[in-house]
Write an enzyme that holds these catalytic residues in place. Structure first.
Site, PDB file in Angstrom:
ATOM      1  CG  HIS A 165      22.730  30.543  -6.441  1.00 29.53           C
ATOM      2  ND1 HIS A 165      23.289  30.622  -6.967  1.00 29.53           N
ATOM      3  CD2 HIS A 165      22.364  29.375  -5.825  1.00 29.53           C
ATOM      4  CE1 HIS A 165      23.488  29.788  -7.493  1.00 29.53           C
ATOM      5  NE2 HIS A 165      23.149  28.898  -7.156  1.00 29.53           N
TER       6      HIS A 165
ATOM      7  CG  HIS B  16      26.006  31.390 -16.174  1.00 24.68           C
ATOM      8  ND1 HIS B  16      26.660  30.277 -16.036  1.00 24.68           N
ATOM      9  CD2 HIS B  16      26.875  32.463 -16.026  1.00 24.68           C
ATOM     10  CE1 HIS B  16      28.305  30.943 -15.131  1.00 24.68           C
ATOM     11  NE2 HIS B  16      27.909  31.714 -15.369  1.00 24.68           N
TER      12      HIS B  16
ATOM     13  CD  GLU C  69      31.602  33.559 -15.840  1.00 28.03           C
ATOM     14  OE1 GLU C  69      31.867  32.737 -15.467  1.00 28.03           O
ATOM     15  OE2 GLU C  69      30.369  33.846 -16.107  1.00 28.03           O
TER      16      GLU C  69
ATOM     17  CG  HIS D  28      33.952  29.098 -17.920  1.00 29.64           C
ATOM     18  ND1 HIS D  28      34.283  29.103 -16.804  1.00 29.64           N
ATOM     19  CD2 HIS D  28      34.313  27.787 -19.038  1.00 29.64           C
ATOM     20  CE1 HIS D  28      33.937  27.513 -16.705  1.00 29.64           C
ATOM     21  NE2 HIS D  28      34.416  27.134 -17.473  1.00 29.64           N
TER      22      HIS D  28
ATOM     23  CG  HIS E  68      30.305  28.842 -18.110  1.00 33.43           C
ATOM     24  ND1 HIS E  68      30.227  29.821 -19.242  1.00 33.43           N
ATOM     25  CD2 HIS E  68      30.645  28.739 -17.279  1.00 33.43           C
ATOM     26  CE1 HIS E  68      29.983  30.580 -18.773  1.00 33.43           C
ATOM     27  NE2 HIS E  68      30.035  30.149 -17.310  1.00 33.43           N
TER      28      HIS E  68
HETATM   29 FE   FE2 Z   1      30.360  31.613 -15.390  1.00 31.11          FE
END
Ligand code: FE2
Length: 453
Positions: free
Chosen positions: A306, A349, A355, A379, A385
């Site tokens: 994705h 990642h 974020e 994050h 995370h």
């Molecule tokens: Fe993220």
């Protein structure tokens, strides 16, 4: 001949043909609207005398010389010029509304953080007193970065008005209904919708159905715009026609009122003797708007793997560095998940961007538990995370049939600047101390064999 408006009464422009509400469709269009017939000058901006004895005034949202495709301004025809809606300012304190740069010495922003919904208090809180800053990023003095806030509103602003010179506000309701009575018209806002309130616009916020709670992204930088779709083409994601800008509305109210201005992180207040919402007609492309998130058409993988979550960007605010947003507003809503032989949730990642997420309703696929409606998570820059243990197990063991992710709507404010926690976020808001433990049982699966454990 038209009837003269009754002083004190709200007068709204006629509902445009083809619509059922007092909004005009389109994102960044050049609109024109008048609440009284003939109030808008034709073919010119600044006639010697305006109709109805109105004053002509320009509101510039970009520098006069900004490139044509970015140039934004609106001409207002109003009962009094804005300079009459100010007076001698005195500084006031709104202690929970913070502005970058705001780094609290003994608060650690380096960490994965998650909060339960901030509860309502028994105190009557307005749009101003109910704003609770969670994070700040960048520097308002250089017009870079953002702040994220939770609002808790249980009372309307009465004869009180607000204007932020610092920022454009992106409002994301989660609970209750609000009405934004602005200089340029009225926006009614409910969960599943968002509103954009431009920098410099004067407005008051009324509680329509309470208590109201939601999220705000305060954008210190250039305005939000629609992201380029690249190879996706001309359609899907957020379509321009689905954004709605209110028709002109004004009130001719002569009552003692206050105007509060946010300017370089400080709040200043003055007293005036009338409502500043006195724009009878306006034209231009610098205006508030709202958008129904239910109209967002997500695009995704149709065979395997994705794309990055940027595929779900609704709005982006540029930073000046190509492809590196001051803020992206990203939406994770209902959609089909169909990719074959694929780890379908967001992958693990680390990200140079920071974020901040909020849950509007339902369950987010990477965090089946703990990230609840009204809750938030952070994050920060380069903090690893990803899915929790339960989501990992499910994603790696499930039979991969096409699956509808239903009853889910979360969002992300993603910025190129690190986000700093406020004291409220670190000490008063319901921080989940055990959030990091959601990854604690992701044990070693490597045992030297191709299959692993
Ligand atoms: Fe993220």
């Amino acid at each position: 001949m038209t009837d003269r408006p009754i002083p004190g009464e709200l007068v709204r422009a006629a509902i445009p043909a083809g619509t059922t509400e007092g909004y005009m469709p389109g994102f960044g269009n050049d609109f024109e609207t008048e609440a009284l017939p003939g109030a808008l000058p034709r073919g010119r901006n600044s006639p010697q005398r305006c109709a109805y004895g109105l004053y002509g005034e320009q509101l510039s949202g970009t520098a006069f010389t900004a490139p044509a495709h970015r140039n934004e301004r609106t001409w207002c025809y109003r009962i009094r010029p804005s300079v009459r809606h100010t007076g001698r300012f005195r500084r006031i304190d709104l202690p929970y509304w913070k502005t970058a740069p705001h780094i609290v010495d003994d608060v650690i922003s380096l960490g994965q953080y998650r909060w339960d919904p901030v509860p309502h208090s028994s105190e009557a809180l307005t749009w101003l007193t109910g704003m609770r800053t969670m994070t700040t990023a960048g520097d308002v003095n250089t017009q870079t970065g953002m702040a994220s806030h939770i609002y808790l509103v249980t009372a309307s602003m009465t004869d009180a008005y607000f204007c932020s010179a610092d920022s454009e506000l992106l409002v994301v309701p989660q609970q209750g209904r609000l009405r934004f009575c602005t200089e340029l018209g009225i926006i009614d806002l409910a969960p599943k919708e968002i509103a954009i309130i431009p920098r410099g616009l004067v407005y008051r916020v009324e509680l329509v159905e309470g208590p109201a709670r939601g999220f705000v992204c305060e954008n210190y930088g250039p305005k939000f715009e629609l992201p380029g779709r690249g190879p996706i083409g001309a359609n899907c994601m957020a379509n321009r026609r689905d954004f709605k800008t209110p028709v002109a509305a004004f009130e001719d109210r002569e009552v003692p009122s206050t105007v509060t201005v946010k300017w370089c992180g400080q709040f200043h207040r003055c007293e005036i003797g009338h409502s500043p919402l006195d724009v009878v007609a306006w034209h231009g492309n610098y205006a508030p708007c709202k958008y129904d998130l239910g109209n967002y058409c997500p695009v995704g993988a149709v065979l395997f793997d994705h794309p990055d979550p940027s595929i779900f960007t609704v709005l982006t605010a540029p930073s000046g560095l190509a492809g590196t947003a001051n803020i992206d507003f990203v939406l994770f809503r209902e959609r089909w998940s169909v990719a074959e032989n694929t780890f379908r949730p967001p992958w693990y990642h680390k990200n140079v961007m920071s974020e901040l997420m909020g849950n509007i309703y339902g369950q987010y696929d990477a965090k089946p538990k703990g990230f609840v409606p009204g809750g938030m998570s952070l994050h920060n820059m380069m903090l690893p995370h990803g899915p929790d243990r339960e989501a990992f197990d499910r994603a790696t063991q499930a039979e991969l049939r096409p699956e509808k992710l239903d009853n889910t709507m979360s969002f992300m404010f993603e910025t190129r600047f690190p986000q700093h926690l406020t004291e409220f976020a670190a000490r008063e808001a319901p921080l989940q101390d055990d959030y990091i433990d959601c990854w604690a049982t992701l044990e070693k699966r490597f045992d030297g064999t191709p299959e692993g454990r």
